[in-house]
Design an enzyme around this catalytic site. Sequence first.
Site, PDB file in Angstrom:
ATOM      1  N   LYS A  80      53.328  50.761  44.272  1.00 56.10           N
ATOM      2  CA  LYS A  80      53.330  50.458  42.838  1.00 56.10           C
ATOM      3  C   LYS A  80      53.002  51.706  42.021  1.00 56.10           C
ATOM      4  CE  LYS A  80      51.680  45.786  43.747  1.00 56.10           C
ATOM      5  NZ  LYS A  80      52.831  44.903  43.553  1.00 56.10           N
ATOM      6  N   CYS A  84      53.027  35.211  42.713  1.00 51.68           N
ATOM      7  CA  CYS A  84      51.905  35.302  43.685  1.00 51.68           C
ATOM      8  C   CYS A  84      50.574  34.922  43.031  1.00 51.68           C
ATOM      9  CB  CYS A  84      51.804  36.687  44.309  1.00 51.68           C
ATOM     10  SG  CYS A  84      53.213  37.088  45.339  1.00 51.68           S
ATOM     11  N   ASP A 124      40.422  44.680  42.698  1.00 53.85           N
ATOM     12  CA  ASP A 124      41.803  44.774  43.152  1.00 53.85           C
ATOM     13  C   ASP A 124      42.537  45.632  42.121  1.00 53.85           C
ATOM     14  OD1 ASP A 124      44.499  44.474  43.513  1.00 53.85           O
ATOM     15  OD2 ASP A 124      44.453  42.291  43.731  1.00 53.85           O
ATOM     16  N   HIS A 126      45.711  37.514  42.201  1.00 51.23           N
ATOM     17  CA  HIS A 126      46.889  37.510  43.077  1.00 51.23           C
ATOM     18  C   HIS A 126      46.494  36.808  44.375  1.00 51.23           C
ATOM     19  CE1 HIS A 126      49.925  39.308  45.766  1.00 51.23           C
ATOM     20  NE2 HIS A 126      50.597  39.667  44.691  1.00 51.23           N
ATOM     21  N   GLN A 161      47.366  46.772  40.158  1.00 54.15           N
ATOM     22  CA  GLN A 161      47.985  47.070  38.856  1.00 54.15           C
ATOM     23  C   GLN A 161      47.158  48.088  38.084  1.00 54.15           C
ATOM     24  OE1 GLN A 161      50.972  45.926  38.223  1.00 54.15           O
ATOM     25  NE2 GLN A 161      51.029  44.481  39.926  1.00 54.15           N
TER      26      GLN A 161
END
Length: 409
Positions: free
Chosen positions: A227, A365, A201, A124, A204
Amino acid sequence: MNTFDFTAIRRDFPALQQQVYGKPLIYLDSAATAQKPQCVIDTVNDMHARWNANIHRAVHYLATQCTERYEQARETVRRFIHARATQEVVFTSGTTAAINLLAFSFGERRIGAGDEIIVTEAEHHSNIVPWQLLCERKGATLKVVPVDPAGRLQMDSLAALINERTRLLCVAHISNVLGIVNPVKELVRLAHTHGVPVLLDGAQGVVHQPVDVQDMDCDFYVFSGHKLFAPTGIGVLYGRETLLEQLPPWQGGGDMIASVSFAKTSFADLPLKFEAGTANYIGACGLATAIDYLQAIPLAAAHRYEQELTAYTVRRLSTIEGLQVYGEKAPKTGVVSFTIAGVHPLDMATILDKSGVALRTGHLCAEPLMRRFGVSGMLRVSPAFYNTPEEIDTFVAALKTAKKMLVGN
Ligand code: PLP
């Protein structure tokens, strides 16, 4: 599909009960932001209505209560990601803020001219641009691990890229475009063999898998509350305590100091050293409620169900002529990105919107990844455990009708 009871779950999410353009909302954009269960909405309202006072400052009743709730929220997050200590849990405003915090703090202490930072082609923008900016500031170099045609990281290339100048490896736990779960333990092992710390990261990843930062052995793990069914404006930077201890604060201000004088300022202990200014304590409490909610439902079954729903979506889409799904088709977790020959993603998304279907379109993104696959944009559906197979069917039927309108078949 397994026996996960999504009908009961759906009742917890008021946003899913509404209609748009006179049609039931089919919300398939949870990878961008998830809808909130009523309990999270109640926590935020209740905090504003009854418990609001600035934390870590005053001794009055409300301030003490609010501070206690904020620190309890930190403990809830610690348990959820299995960090060793609450000192390792820093609240930020989200994934992007957490990565920028690191890019400045870690960057200040650990990056110099000639050093190298490794990212991947599937990141991202939030896990690319802060490192690019840091490299520009410091005269360092950004190296990129490519992905293969199925979207998997080319581990050979990574092994070849790591050398004595490498200072950090930054990788998504789960790709927000391809739904691929990266082999994080293998990546960490490889990087650590060379003494290189790893940032995962988890924007998700934390949504679709149990996260155990000790088991993964990562040095940093970041994610956003919004999220994970929590409010916007709250997120987490997990950092290994021994590393965070060595890093300088990024922002200065209230709450991050031990003592201030014009001659010298000393800083608060972890984690407050990294939390300058009034924290988003209401967001943090909302995040704790979201985590409590997730732990009260059968979460493992919910994760399995999401996986099945994603696989079902891939199967249904694969029958459509001219439609290409990106990245390996299985296993895929949480997101399915695709294009249709002759159809501009924006046109398709606009028509689907009028059928009540909310999905994401554009470069997602991840422009470098778009370039890798030779497209300027994609469509993306991201089912969550509150979506149903019937919603996927309705979406696919609407997609077929729209395709007929746009390309004639
Ligand atoms: N990283 C990944 C993998 C994401 O999917 C996202 C959001 O879509 C981000 C980072 C940025 O998250 P935020 O905008 O909440 O900071």
